[in-house]
Design a protein around this motif. Structure first.
Motif, short mmCIF file in Angstrom:
data_model
loop_
_atom_site.label_atom_id
_atom_site.label_comp_id
_atom_site.label_asym_id
_atom_site.label_seq_id
_atom_site.Cartn_x
_atom_site.Cartn_y
_atom_site.Cartn_z
N PRO A 339 44.29 -9.17 41.07
CA PRO A 339 45.23 -9.08 42.19
C PRO A 339 46.25 -7.95 42.04
N GLY A 340 46.21 -7.00 42.98
CA GLY A 340 47.15 -5.90 43.01
C GLY A 340 46.68 -4.62 42.36
N TYR A 341 45.52 -4.64 41.69
CA TYR A 341 45.07 -3.47 40.93
C TYR A 341 43.55 -3.29 41.06
N VAL A 342 43.14 -2.04 41.21
CA VAL A 342 41.73 -1.70 41.23
C VAL A 342 41.51 -0.52 40.28
N SER A 343 40.49 -0.62 39.44
CA SER A 343 40.20 0.44 38.48
C SER A 343 38.71 0.78 38.52
N SER A 344 38.39 1.99 38.11
CA SER A 344 36.99 2.43 38.05
C SER A 344 36.80 3.32 36.84
N LEU A 345 35.68 3.13 36.16
CA LEU A 345 35.27 3.96 35.02
C LEU A 345 33.82 4.35 35.22
N ARG A 346 33.52 5.66 35.20
CA ARG A 346 32.16 6.15 35.41
C ARG A 346 31.86 7.30 34.45
N HIS A 347 30.70 7.22 33.78
CA HIS A 347 30.23 8.30 32.91
C HIS A 347 28.94 8.87 33.48
N TYR A 348 28.90 10.18 33.64
CA TYR A 348 27.74 10.87 34.20
C TYR A 348 26.98 11.50 33.05
N ALA A 349 25.92 10.80 32.62
CA ALA A 349 25.26 11.13 31.36
C ALA A 349 24.64 12.52 31.35
N ASN A 350 24.07 12.95 32.46
CA ASN A 350 23.43 14.27 32.50
C ASN A 350 24.43 15.41 32.40
N HIS A 351 25.68 15.13 32.67
CA HIS A 351 26.72 16.16 32.68
C HIS A 351 27.75 15.97 31.58
N ASP A 352 27.65 14.86 30.85
CA ASP A 352 28.55 14.58 29.73
C ASP A 352 30.01 14.58 30.14
N VAL A 353 30.30 13.99 31.30
CA VAL A 353 31.67 13.86 31.77
C VAL A 353 31.94 12.41 32.14
N THR A 354 33.20 12.03 32.04
CA THR A 354 33.63 10.67 32.39
C THR A 354 34.83 10.76 33.30
N VAL A 355 34.87 9.91 34.32
CA VAL A 355 36.03 9.87 35.22
C VAL A 355 36.54 8.44 35.30
N ALA A 356 37.85 8.31 35.49
CA ALA A 356 38.48 7.01 35.66
C ALA A 356 39.61 7.13 36.65
N PHE A 357 39.86 6.06 37.40
CA PHE A 357 41.05 6.02 38.24
C PHE A 357 41.55 4.60 38.34
N GLN A 358 42.84 4.48 38.67
CA GLN A 358 43.48 3.19 38.89
C GLN A 358 44.38 3.29 40.12
N ILE A 359 44.38 2.23 40.92
CA ILE A 359 45.16 2.17 42.15
C ILE A 359 45.98 0.89 42.12
N ASN A 360 47.24 0.94 42.53
CA ASN A 360 48.10 -0.25 42.44
C ASN A 360 48.14 -1.05 43.73
N THR A 361 46.98 -1.23 44.33
CA THR A 361 46.81 -2.19 45.42
C THR A 361 45.34 -2.54 45.53
N ASP A 362 45.06 -3.74 46.03
CA ASP A 362 43.68 -4.11 46.34
C ASP A 362 43.49 -4.33 47.84
N VAL A 363 44.49 -3.99 48.63
CA VAL A 363 44.42 -4.17 50.08
C VAL A 363 43.30 -3.30 50.66
N GLY A 364 42.40 -3.91 51.40
CA GLY A 364 41.29 -3.19 51.99
C GLY A 364 40.16 -2.88 51.03
N ILE A 365 40.37 -3.17 49.75
CA ILE A 365 39.37 -2.89 48.73
C ILE A 365 38.64 -4.16 48.33
N VAL A 366 39.40 -5.22 48.06
CA VAL A 366 38.78 -6.46 47.62
C VAL A 366 37.89 -7.06 48.71
N ASP A 367 38.17 -6.76 49.98
CA ASP A 367 37.34 -7.29 51.07
C ASP A 367 36.35 -6.25 51.61
#
Length: 394
Positions: A339-367
């Protein structure tokens, strides 16, 4: 070794002059601009993002505010609840203990938890293995999405009661019918990861948080990642939820003194960590490139099962979702919602890069009423791949 963009800049200036520093700061600016564009388009309170490049650099950025009422700006190192991304740490801890022969993925869970008086009431209790739990193949319901649990959560919020213990949370699924025979299907369950926390502690004789801190947080220099085991977490961004949220929380989930209105310690090994996008990207880069521990583990980490017959290209391994065939190649990672937070972690193996983000709301995301998460994941992936290419590290 993890390096921030600022540290990289100083190193480059010392070695080769300001031209390289300008290029490094351009990477920082590109990420900042992308995040700001999404902030304007979607109107969320604030967000942070990070890109881990093949040469060890971590590029970070922030946009918006960490507290709308106080107008506190979001900073790249502002922490948020990482939610289910914490499952990747739980699974890594289990693989580490397996390397030490403390336990095995093939162990029946009953070998470790059979002494608990409630264990015989657990669905599939006689047949479920540690590996089944790790891959969500145990056939267990998920207590988080049961109405009875949501009612209890709302009541505890009103009364200020203490958090549910892991065993109290597990109790919500006792005597339930299994969803399928253990090992014969897939169904995501936080309850299963609470059971894994108990397995870790019973097998090792130590606290899960002590082990994960010692073996990963300290070892990998993840200084901004720590247990979310209390209601006051220093510097935490305020989380915002919809008026009609599942647990009847107020729209602002932190009071004026910086204390969460609910106790996050109940999440425990279902997630159980507060972190930053920079730390999450650094963690993903280490984990998915085989650098998170000395013993080989990638084959075990990626030993996966389909999450659903309707999604044959999506698998789940040891605390990791695997998208086997995408336009950018195989993708490994995990999402997180609390509740209140959404995070994402993704690693792109063919490119050897990783991205992450965090957002301090779940409005419109959880549904799922907005495409914010997949759109931001895609945009960050393209930027990370481009940064690796222009940086000469891909």
């Amino acid at each position: 070794m993890r390096r921030s963009i600022q540290a990289e800049c100083f190193a480059l200036v010392a070695a080769a002059g300001s031209l390289f520093c300008t290029a490094a700061m351009a990477e920082d600016g590109a990420l900042k601009n992308l995040l700001s564009e999404f902030h304007k388009r979607y109107g969320f309170p604030g967000a942070t993002a990070a890109v881990a490049l093949p040469d060890g650099k971590i590029v970070t950025a922030a946009t918006g505010v960490a507290d709308m009422e106080a107008n506190r700006p979001m900073a790249p190192d502002t922490p948020m609840l990482a939610a289910s991304i914490g499952k990747s740490f739980v699974a890594a801890t289990l693989l580490s203990l397996e390397s030490d022969r403390v336990l095995s993925r093939k162990d029946l869970v009953s070998e470790h938890l059979g002494g608990f008086d409630w264990f015989g009431r657990l669905p599939n209790h006689a047949t479920v293995t540690v590996g089944d739990l790790m891959r969500h193949g145990a056939g267990l319901p998920d207590h988080v999405h049961l109405e009875s649990f949501q009612i209890e959560m709302a009541a505890r919020l009103v009364t200020g009661a203490a958090a549910l213990t892991p065993e109290e949370a597990i109790a919500f699924i006792l005597d339930a019918e299994p969803l399928f025979d253990a090992g014969s299907g897939g169904a995501y369950t936080d309850t299963g990861y609470l059971l894994l926390g108990l397995v870790i502690e019973q097998a090792s004789g130590r606290s899960y948080y002590d082990i994960v801190t010692e073996r990963f947080l300290d070892q990998l220099g993840l200084a901004d990642t720590r247990p979310s085991n209390q209601r006051t977490l220093h510097g935490l961004a305020v989380g915002y939820v919809a008026e009609d949220n599942l647990f009847n929380l107020p729209p602002r989930t932190i009071d004026a003194q910086g204390t969460l209105l609910w106790d996050p310690s109940m999440e425990w090994t279902g997630g159980g960590l507060v972190s930053t996008s920079g730390d999450l990207a650094a963690w993903g880069q280490a984990l998915f490139t085989g650098a998170a521990m000395e013993s080989p583990y990638l084959d075990r980490l990626l030993d996966a099962i389909p999450v659903s017959p309707d999604a044959p290209g999506i698998l789940y391994g040891a605390g990791v979702a695997i998208y086997a065939d995408t336009p950018r190649g195989p993708v490994y990672g995990h999402g997180g919602w609390i509740p209140g937070y959404v995070s994402s972690l993704r690693h792109y193996a063919n490119h050897d890069v990783t991205v992450a983000f965090q957002i301090n709301t779940d409005v419109g995301i959880v549904d799922d009423s907005t495409d914010l998460v997949p759109a931001l994941e895609a945009a960050l992936a393209d930027l990370a791949i481009e940064l690796a290419r222009t940086d000469g590290s891909e």
